[in-house]
Design a protein around this motif. Structure first.
Motif: not given
Length: 158
Positions: A130-152
């Motif tokens: 996701i390094s080519g994606q810019v999110c101006r609202c978050t610190g990416y922690a929940n985004i990363v958590r969500a993607i890893r949760h989906a994988a699990e």
């Protein structure tokens, strides 16, 4: 002078007259009314407009619509199936992976692409994808958590 192109978008065949300079993001949003793909920067910096072109993520603000002629495009609207939201979409809801939602469609498309190729990504794998994606609202922690949760969740279901 308009050009006639044929493009498969989310499994539906479209025959469309487009100007040669029309960007794919504008074809999707303005001509086909698929507004889930967001138009953010026109410079390929933000990634909000990410879609798949023949199963490869591309930033649709840098792809001409005529380049999609004869190809398959998948947008965020194409993630949902008859059985409901894609697991990545559900995980973003469950893990609060979005705030304003503007960047979310592009990140969802990139995340789905990653999980289709790597069902057990590390945090580093996710952050790199996701390094080519810019999110101006978050610190990416929940985004990363969500993607890893989906994988699990997907691994547990299989």
């Amino acid at each position: 002078m308009a050009m006639l192109i044929r493009v498969d978008v989310n499994g539906a065949d479209h025959l469309v007259d487009v100007e040669p300079r029309l960007l794919l993001v504008h074809l999707l949003r303005d001509e086909l009314r698929l507004t889930g793909t967001h138009w953010g920067c026109d410079t390929s910096n933000c990634g909000a407009c990410t879609v798949w072109l023949d199963d490869v993520p591309v930033k649709s603000c840098t792809v001409l619509a005529v380049m999609a002629d004869g190809h398959r495009v998948r947008t965020v609207e194409g993630l949902e199936s008859r059985s409901g939201l894609d697991q990545v979409q559900r995980s973003f809801v469950e893990c609060h992976g979005l705030q304003c939602g503007f960047c979310t469609p592009g990140i969802l498309m990139t995340a789905r692409w990653l999980l289709d190729r790597n069902p057990d990504p590390t945090e580093t794998d996710v952050r790199e994808a996701i390094s080519g994606q810019v999110c101006r609202c978050t610190g990416y922690a929940n985004i990363v958590r969500a993607i890893r949760h989906a994988a699990e969740t997907e691994r547990e279901a299989s």
